[in-house]
Enzyme design. Structure first.
Site, short mmCIF file in Angstrom:
data_model
loop_
_atom_site.label_atom_id
_atom_site.label_comp_id
_atom_site.label_asym_id
_atom_site.label_seq_id
_atom_site.Cartn_x
_atom_site.Cartn_y
_atom_site.Cartn_z
N LYS A 13 0.70 -1.15 0.01
CA LYS A 13 0.11 0.27 -0.05
C LYS A 13 1.00 1.36 0.15
O LYS A 13 0.74 2.12 -0.81
CB LYS A 13 -0.93 -0.05 1.24
CG LYS A 13 -1.84 -1.26 1.52
CD LYS A 13 -2.91 -1.35 2.49
CE LYS A 13 -2.02 -1.32 3.89
NZ LYS A 13 -1.48 -2.57 4.05
N ARG A 88 -10.29 -0.43 8.93
CA ARG A 88 -9.84 -1.70 9.20
C ARG A 88 -10.89 -2.66 9.68
O ARG A 88 -10.34 -3.94 10.35
CB ARG A 88 -8.50 -1.45 10.04
CG ARG A 88 -7.22 -1.74 9.30
CD ARG A 88 -6.28 -1.42 10.24
NE ARG A 88 -4.96 -2.22 10.03
CZ ARG A 88 -3.76 -1.77 9.56
NH1 ARG A 88 -3.82 -0.46 9.03
NH2 ARG A 88 -2.74 -2.35 9.49
N ARG A 127 11.78 -5.20 5.34
CA ARG A 127 11.59 -3.53 5.17
C ARG A 127 12.44 -2.87 5.92
O ARG A 127 12.62 -3.09 6.95
CB ARG A 127 10.09 -3.35 5.38
CG ARG A 127 9.72 -1.87 5.39
CD ARG A 127 8.16 -1.54 5.39
NE ARG A 127 7.36 -2.33 6.41
CZ ARG A 127 6.34 -2.21 6.45
NH1 ARG A 127 5.62 -1.72 5.61
NH2 ARG A 127 5.68 -2.96 7.62
N ARG A 155 10.94 -1.04 11.36
CA ARG A 155 9.66 -0.85 12.33
C ARG A 155 9.67 -1.67 13.26
O ARG A 155 10.13 -3.19 13.10
CB ARG A 155 8.48 -0.97 11.54
CG ARG A 155 7.75 0.50 11.05
CD ARG A 155 6.97 0.34 9.97
NE ARG A 155 5.69 -0.46 10.31
CZ ARG A 155 4.62 -0.48 9.59
NH1 ARG A 155 4.48 0.11 8.63
NH2 ARG A 155 3.65 -1.52 9.92
N ARG A 166 -0.51 -9.67 13.36
CA ARG A 166 -1.00 -8.52 12.42
C ARG A 166 -1.83 -9.52 11.33
O ARG A 166 -2.93 -8.74 10.94
CB ARG A 166 0.00 -7.66 11.80
CG ARG A 166 0.55 -6.80 12.75
CD ARG A 166 2.00 -6.23 12.25
NE ARG A 166 2.00 -5.41 10.98
CZ ARG A 166 3.15 -5.13 10.42
NH1 ARG A 166 3.98 -5.48 10.78
NH2 ARG A 166 2.94 -4.38 9.22
P1 AP5 Z 1 4.71 -1.52 2.12
O1 AP5 Z 1 4.42 -0.71 0.79
O2 AP5 Z 1 5.50 -0.86 3.19
O3 AP5 Z 1 3.55 -2.50 2.44
P2 AP5 Z 1 2.19 -1.75 3.31
O4 AP5 Z 1 0.94 -2.70 2.70
O5 AP5 Z 1 2.20 -0.34 3.45
O6 AP5 Z 1 2.16 -2.49 4.65
P3 AP5 Z 1 2.21 -2.05 6.12
O7 AP5 Z 1 3.02 -2.99 7.09
O8 AP5 Z 1 2.66 -0.58 6.36
O9 AP5 Z 1 0.61 -2.30 6.47
P4 AP5 Z 1 -0.05 -2.37 7.80
O10 AP5 Z 1 -1.31 -2.22 7.31
O11 AP5 Z 1 0.44 -3.66 8.40
O12 AP5 Z 1 0.61 -0.96 8.64
P5 AP5 Z 1 0.17 0.32 8.96
O13 AP5 Z 1 1.12 0.97 9.07
O14 AP5 Z 1 -1.17 0.53 8.32
O15 AP5 Z 1 5.70 -2.92 1.43
C1 AP5 Z 1 6.22 -3.85 2.39
C2 AP5 Z 1 7.44 -4.14 1.97
O16 AP5 Z 1 7.51 -4.95 0.71
C3 AP5 Z 1 8.52 -2.97 1.83
O17 AP5 Z 1 9.94 -3.25 2.01
C4 AP5 Z 1 8.52 -2.77 0.18
O18 AP5 Z 1 9.81 -2.34 -0.41
C5 AP5 Z 1 8.22 -4.37 -0.21
N1 AP5 Z 1 7.43 -4.49 -1.41
C6 AP5 Z 1 6.37 -3.71 -1.80
N2 AP5 Z 1 6.13 -4.04 -3.03
C7 AP5 Z 1 6.70 -5.13 -3.42
C8 AP5 Z 1 6.82 -5.95 -4.40
N3 AP5 Z 1 5.85 -5.74 -5.49
N4 AP5 Z 1 7.75 -6.69 -4.66
C9 AP5 Z 1 8.68 -7.07 -3.66
N5 AP5 Z 1 8.64 -6.25 -2.57
C10 AP5 Z 1 7.81 -5.17 -2.55
O19 AP5 Z 1 -0.47 -0.24 10.84
C11 AP5 Z 1 0.62 -0.51 11.55
C12 AP5 Z 1 -0.28 -0.61 12.91
O20 AP5 Z 1 -0.96 0.51 13.32
C13 AP5 Z 1 -1.50 -1.59 12.89
O21 AP5 Z 1 -0.80 -2.84 13.33
C14 AP5 Z 1 -2.27 -1.08 14.16
O22 AP5 Z 1 -1.88 -1.48 15.25
C15 AP5 Z 1 -2.04 0.45 13.80
N6 AP5 Z 1 -3.15 0.91 12.94
C16 AP5 Z 1 -3.06 1.48 11.83
N7 AP5 Z 1 -4.23 1.73 11.22
C17 AP5 Z 1 -5.02 1.23 12.07
C18 AP5 Z 1 -6.67 1.45 11.99
N8 AP5 Z 1 -7.25 1.91 10.84
N9 AP5 Z 1 -7.35 0.91 12.90
C19 AP5 Z 1 -6.74 0.47 14.01
N10 AP5 Z 1 -5.25 0.50 14.28
C20 AP5 Z 1 -4.56 0.87 13.12
MG MG Z 2 2.26 1.07 5.10
#
Ligand code: AP5
Ligand code: MG
Length: 208
Positions: A13, A88, A127, A155, A166
């Site tokens: 994302k 979410r 990552r 992270r 997660r």
């Molecule tokens: P990346 O693009 O960083 O992936 P992402 O989908 O953004 O993954 P996240 O880990 O950020 O998602 P998440 O939903 O768990 O975390 P969030 O910050 O929202 O890519 C990942 C890796 O893969 C990178 O190294 C990239 O280079 C690589 N990559 C990308 N594309 C690729 C490809 N095509 N091929 C190979 N490699 C590739 O949430 C974190 C925490 O915050 C949650 O656990 C929760 O506690 C809290 N939180 C956030 N939002 C909420 C909500 N709405 N409600 C409740 N709690 C929340």
């Molecule tokens: Mg992200």
């Protein structure tokens, strides 16, 4: 253009967001990024957030909904927004529907990045993020350039153990949003495997 980016942790994302926000001149609203910024500030709220994120658990709905409500009221959201990591839970999705209705606007597309759990483990554990620019890299798939490599960080929730939790949270609480948005005619399913360029092309077909 009012958009949601849906998908499991590590689906890409954050990686794909840049091209979309550049195309439409809209902000990326990542609740994860907002939560991590609050944790860095060391506020009481930040400490509360950390108790959830460190375990891989979701932060309570009320807190996240209020955060998004405040953010959507800002001027830069007038032309649209890309919500990354929100909603979410079904409660968050319903709150968002109400919020948008009250603002006289509605969603255009919900982009679902579909990636199997096995692929996500490698993506998450490799990552690295640049704290100065917010850019996301990967030690194998997209290594950071030499001049930024030293300042890149991992992270604290990007361990295999926390990722498991997660993913459990995603399947139990977030996956029900897929039929929810399908029923609303808004779901766009995108294969999230392949190179980032291939995936970007698939996403852009939605807007063609
Ligand atoms: P990346 O693009 O960083 O992936 P992402 O989908 O953004 O993954 P996240 O880990 O950020 O998602 P998440 O939903 O768990 O975390 P969030 O910050 O929202 O890519 C990942 C890796 O893969 C990178 O190294 C990239 O280079 C690589 N990559 C990308 N594309 C690729 C490809 N095509 N091929 C190979 N490699 C590739 O949430 C974190 C925490 O915050 C949650 O656990 C929760 O506690 C809290 N939180 C956030 N939002 C909420 C909500 N709405 N409600 C409740 N709690 C929340
Ligand atoms: Mg992200």
């Amino acid at each position: 253009m009012d958009l949601i980016f849906l998908g499991p942790p590590g689906a890409g994302k954050g990686t794909q967001a840049k091209a979309i926000i550049d195309k439409f001149g809209i902000p990326q609203i990542s609740t994860g990024d907002i939560i991590r910024a609050a944790i860095r500030d060391g506020s009481e709220l930040g400490k509360e957030f950390k108790s959830y994120t460190d375990k891989g658990a979701l932060v309570p709905d009320e807190l996240v909904v209020r955060m998004v409500q405040d953010r959507l009221a800002k001027d830069d959201c007038k032309p649209g927004f890309l919500l990354d990591g929100f909603p979410r839970t079904l409660a968050q999705a319903e709150a968002l529907d109400e919020l948008l209705k009250g603002m006289g606007r509605g969603l255009d597309h919900v982009l679902l990045l579909d990636v199997a759990d096995e692929v996500l483990v490698d993506r998450i554990t490799g990552r690295r993020s640049d704290p100065e620019t917010g850019r996301v890299y990967h030690i194998k798939f997209n290594p950071p350039p030499a001049d930024v490599a030293d300042r890149c960080i991992q992270r604290s929730d990007d361990t295999e153990e926390v990722l498991k939790k997660r993913l459990d949270e995603y399947h139990a609480k977030t996956a029900p949003l897929i039929p929810y948005y399908e029923k609303a005619g808004l779901l766009r399913n995108i294969d999230g495997t392949g190179t980032p360029e291939e995936i970007r092309e698939r996403i852009f077909k939605v807007f063609a």
